[in-house]
Motif scaffolding. Sequence first.
Motif, short mmCIF file in Angstrom:
data_model
loop_
_atom_site.label_atom_id
_atom_site.label_comp_id
_atom_site.label_asym_id
_atom_site.label_seq_id
_atom_site.Cartn_x
_atom_site.Cartn_y
_atom_site.Cartn_z
N THR A 212 39.47 44.32 34.73
CA THR A 212 38.02 44.08 34.64
C THR A 212 37.42 43.62 35.96
N ASP A 213 38.27 43.21 36.91
CA ASP A 213 37.79 42.83 38.24
C ASP A 213 38.97 42.82 39.20
N PHE A 214 38.67 42.58 40.48
CA PHE A 214 39.73 42.60 41.49
C PHE A 214 40.73 41.47 41.27
N ALA A 215 40.25 40.30 40.84
CA ALA A 215 41.15 39.17 40.62
C ALA A 215 42.22 39.52 39.60
N GLN A 216 41.83 40.23 38.56
CA GLN A 216 42.81 40.63 37.55
C GLN A 216 43.82 41.62 38.12
N ALA A 217 43.34 42.52 38.99
CA ALA A 217 44.25 43.46 39.64
C ALA A 217 45.23 42.72 40.55
N ALA A 218 44.74 41.73 41.28
CA ALA A 218 45.60 40.96 42.17
C ALA A 218 46.64 40.19 41.38
N ASP A 219 46.24 39.67 40.23
CA ASP A 219 47.19 38.96 39.37
C ASP A 219 48.27 39.90 38.87
#
Length: 263
Positions: A212-219
């Motif tokens: 849903t956002d870049f932070a979730q992808a990074a996680d």
Amino acid sequence: MTDDRFAHAPHAEGIPAATVVVFRRAADGGPPEILMTVRSRSMSFAGGAAVFPGGRVDEADFELAKTLDSDIEQDELAHRVAAIRETLEETGLAIGMRGEVDASLAGKARELLLERGELAPVLDKMGWQLDPSEVLPFARWFPKNEKLSRVFDTRFYLADLGTGAVDITVDQTENVRLFWTTAQGALDRSETGELTIIYPTRRNLERLAQFTDFAQAADDCRRHPVRTITPFLSEEDGQRWLRIPDDAGYPVTGEPLDAVMRG
């Protein structure tokens, strides 16, 4: 601490390459958008296909990596240099840079890069420094195939533009079109025939569509350390499938071989 997320991936005979999934926030608050490019039909690899910006790692990328003060392993660092260089060359976006960077300066840097063919003189001229930590390791694909004369061992990275209020311009050489889309949007357009998507890109789009956002992808990157993915064939109910391991973070791990678009 040394970044060793690629340290145990096998080195093989593939052509080293790097590609970047560039994120930006959607203006309507919806799912994040990613930057894709359509390759020229004249290209021997993935001609006419929609892919992420990127290309092979040049010798100059390895040389530049040797000069950088970083705890990242040299081979991995060279791939990140290539990812940053290819993004500037193909799209006009200056990712992974420290210093005064705006659209006008990025345009000048791109012109110099196209003229010189190497990133080091661009950095010197612009007074920029590389920040390879801004490109996050996401995946590595090496589709070994002894029938193919050119097989790429490609490392995928993620980068975040935030609002993404920047200009992009296609290079009109290897690529003929640049566009922003959601990951699911790209998949939907491939179903209608509007986009051609090769197997590794499809699997990565399916994975990216979960975020849903870049932070979730990074996680997700942190939860799934990068390993080399080599697709393999399986026989299922009399039908041949092309599959990938089911424990590498991908929601879809295969499709019938006769439906696969390959490079």
